[in-house]
Design an enzyme around this catalytic site. Structure first.
Site, PDB file in Angstrom:
ATOM      1  N   HIS A 185      -5.492  -6.050   3.989  1.00  0.00           N
ATOM      2  CA  HIS A 185      -4.472  -5.002   4.092  1.00  0.00           C
ATOM      3  C   HIS A 185      -3.825  -5.028   5.470  1.00  0.00           C
ATOM      4  O   HIS A 185      -4.507  -4.847   6.474  1.00  0.00           O
ATOM      5  CB  HIS A 185      -5.117  -3.634   3.838  1.00  0.00           C
ATOM      6  CG  HIS A 185      -5.579  -3.456   2.421  1.00  0.00           C
ATOM      7  ND1 HIS A 185      -4.995  -2.566   1.560  1.00  0.00           N
ATOM      8  CD2 HIS A 185      -6.547  -4.088   1.715  1.00  0.00           C
ATOM      9  CE1 HIS A 185      -5.595  -2.642   0.377  1.00  0.00           C
ATOM     10  NE2 HIS A 185      -6.536  -3.551   0.447  1.00  0.00           N
ATOM     11  N   GLN A 234      -5.643  -0.437  -3.747  1.00  0.00           N
ATOM     12  CA  GLN A 234      -6.343  -1.552  -4.395  1.00  0.00           C
ATOM     13  C   GLN A 234      -7.264  -1.085  -5.524  1.00  0.00           C
ATOM     14  O   GLN A 234      -7.389  -1.751  -6.549  1.00  0.00           O
ATOM     15  CB  GLN A 234      -7.129  -2.327  -3.328  1.00  0.00           C
ATOM     16  CG  GLN A 234      -7.726  -3.632  -3.862  1.00  0.00           C
ATOM     17  CD  GLN A 234      -8.459  -4.404  -2.790  1.00  0.00           C
ATOM     18  OE1 GLN A 234      -8.066  -4.402  -1.623  1.00  0.00           O
ATOM     19  NE2 GLN A 234      -9.533  -5.070  -3.175  1.00  0.00           N
ATOM     20  N   CYS A 266      -2.013  -2.863   6.752  1.00  0.00           N
ATOM     21  CA  CYS A 266      -2.094  -1.558   7.432  1.00  0.00           C
ATOM     22  C   CYS A 266      -3.389  -1.438   8.235  1.00  0.00           C
ATOM     23  O   CYS A 266      -3.451  -0.690   9.201  1.00  0.00           O
ATOM     24  CB  CYS A 266      -1.915  -0.396   6.458  1.00  0.00           C
ATOM     25  SG  CYS A 266      -3.134  -0.293   5.168  1.00  0.00           S
ATOM     26  N   CYS A 313       0.852  -1.187   0.000  1.00  0.00           N
ATOM     27  CA  CYS A 313       0.000   0.000   0.000  1.00  0.00           C
ATOM     28  C   CYS A 313       0.885   1.234   0.000  1.00  0.00           C
ATOM     29  O   CYS A 313       1.902   1.295   0.684  1.00  0.00           O
ATOM     30  CB  CYS A 313      -0.976  -0.028   1.177  1.00  0.00           C
ATOM     31  SG  CYS A 313      -0.524   0.990   2.562  1.00  0.00           S
ATOM     32  N   GLU A 314       0.504   2.189  -0.831  1.00  0.00           N
ATOM     33  CA  GLU A 314       1.365   3.357  -1.006  1.00  0.00           C
ATOM     34  C   GLU A 314       1.279   4.335   0.164  1.00  0.00           C
ATOM     35  O   GLU A 314       2.063   5.259   0.253  1.00  0.00           O
ATOM     36  CB  GLU A 314       1.043   4.063  -2.320  1.00  0.00           C
ATOM     37  CG  GLU A 314      -0.300   4.752  -2.369  1.00  0.00           C
ATOM     38  CD  GLU A 314      -0.561   5.372  -3.739  1.00  0.00           C
ATOM     39  OE1 GLU A 314       0.149   5.036  -4.700  1.00  0.00           O
ATOM     40  OE2 GLU A 314      -1.481   6.203  -3.822  1.00  0.00           O
ATOM     41  N   HIS A 315       0.330   4.135   1.063  1.00  0.00           N
ATOM     42  CA  HIS A 315       0.213   5.053   2.197  1.00  0.00           C
ATOM     43  C   HIS A 315       1.096   4.640   3.373  1.00  0.00           C
ATOM     44  O   HIS A 315       1.529   5.476   4.138  1.00  0.00           O
ATOM     45  CB  HIS A 315      -1.248   5.128   2.662  1.00  0.00           C
ATOM     46  CG  HIS A 315      -2.166   5.601   1.576  1.00  0.00           C
ATOM     47  ND1 HIS A 315      -3.387   5.009   1.307  1.00  0.00           N
ATOM     48  CD2 HIS A 315      -2.018   6.587   0.680  1.00  0.00           C
ATOM     49  CE1 HIS A 315      -3.946   5.625   0.285  1.00  0.00           C
ATOM     50  NE2 HIS A 315      -3.144   6.586  -0.115  1.00  0.00           N
ATOM     51  N   HIS A 316       1.300   3.334   3.537  1.00  0.00           N
ATOM     52  CA  HIS A 316       2.046   2.859   4.709  1.00  0.00           C
ATOM     53  C   HIS A 316       3.213   1.943   4.371  1.00  0.00           C
ATOM     54  O   HIS A 316       3.921   1.487   5.269  1.00  0.00           O
ATOM     55  CB  HIS A 316       1.096   2.116   5.657  1.00  0.00           C
ATOM     56  CG  HIS A 316      -0.108   2.917   6.043  1.00  0.00           C
ATOM     57  ND1 HIS A 316      -1.323   2.797   5.387  1.00  0.00           N
ATOM     58  CD2 HIS A 316      -0.267   3.874   6.984  1.00  0.00           C
ATOM     59  CE1 HIS A 316      -2.194   3.645   5.927  1.00  0.00           C
ATOM     60  NE2 HIS A 316      -1.588   4.306   6.895  1.00  0.00           N
TER      61      HIS A 316
HETATM   62 ZN   LIG Z   1      -2.171   1.424   4.000  1.00  0.00          ZN
END
Ligand SMILES: [Zn+2]
Length: 214
Positions: free
Chosen positions: A172, A144, A174, A103-106
């Site tokens: 996920h 996703q 995260c 995931c590109e956020h975490h």
């Molecule tokens: Zn994430």
């Protein structure tokens, strides 16, 4: 010689039955990444000189390049390399394609399965190529939703079929390890084009992949 992906090849020795793995990492990039990971570990309070951690920055640098190798591969080229003229006009489904993405956020993994279908319009592709396209987009920093649409768009624009359907079901980390800590939550995303916009066609696909999605 089997090319597993852009940075790894396996060669098989017929005489003694042994396998040899050849890694093709760029040494400068590897050294620079390792240097930064060492700094990160220090900032997080670790002693990077203790035995267990000595090689960790280097291993992580390799691991991240492996996990994000999709940037260096062209999914359109993969499909074009196995595009065959064929009159078959029924639904082609490749289901349960494993997905390992970040995931590109975490920068934490999301893991699951993709189900892809298309209805050919003059051209088909090798079934393994569909799985390769999924893998190329998954091996990049992703959300996703975008992963789902990119797979659909790539197949639609390259094979120009009567329709494409993509469903992804993933967990996920995260969500599971941090934040709301929901352990068994599965996120489902889907995207469709052409013939799959029709409810009956879409329902047939959903039934065939055995998804709980309705
Ligand atoms: Zn994430």
């Amino acid at each position: 010689m089997t090319i597993i992906n852009s940075i790894m090849e396996i060669s098989f020795n017929k005489e003694d039955g042994s396998y040899r793995k050849i890694e093709k990492y760029n040494p400068e990039k590897l050294a620079e990444l390792a240097h930064h990971y060492e700094k990160i570990l220090e900032l997080l309070g670790e002693n990077t000189q203790r035995e267990g951690l000595i090689k960790t920055p280097y291993r992580v640098a390799k691991s991240m390049q492996f996990l994000l190798q999709g940037y260096e591969m062209n999914p359109v080229e993969i499909l074009e390399s196995a595009k065959f003229k064929e009159d078959y006009r029924q639904m082609v489904i490749v289901k349960d394609i494993e997905i390992y993405s970040l995931c590109e956020h975490h920068l934490l993994p999301f893991i699951g399965k993709a189900h892809v279908a298309y209805i050919p319009n003059g051209y088909i592709t090798g079934l393994s190529k569909i799985a390769r396209v999924v893998d190329i987009f998954a091996r990049r920093l992703q959300v996703q939703e975008r992963l789902t649409s990119q797979i659909k768009d790539c197949i639609q624009s390259t094979l120009k079929p009567l329709g494409v359907a993509v469903v992804i079901e993933a967990q996920h980390l995260c969500m599971q390890m941090r934040g709301i800590q929901k352990q068994h939550c599965i996120t489902t995303t889907s995207d469709f084009t052409g013939a799959f916009e029709r409810v009956a066609t879409r329902e047939e696909f959903i039934k065939l992949i055995g998804s709980k999605l309705s």
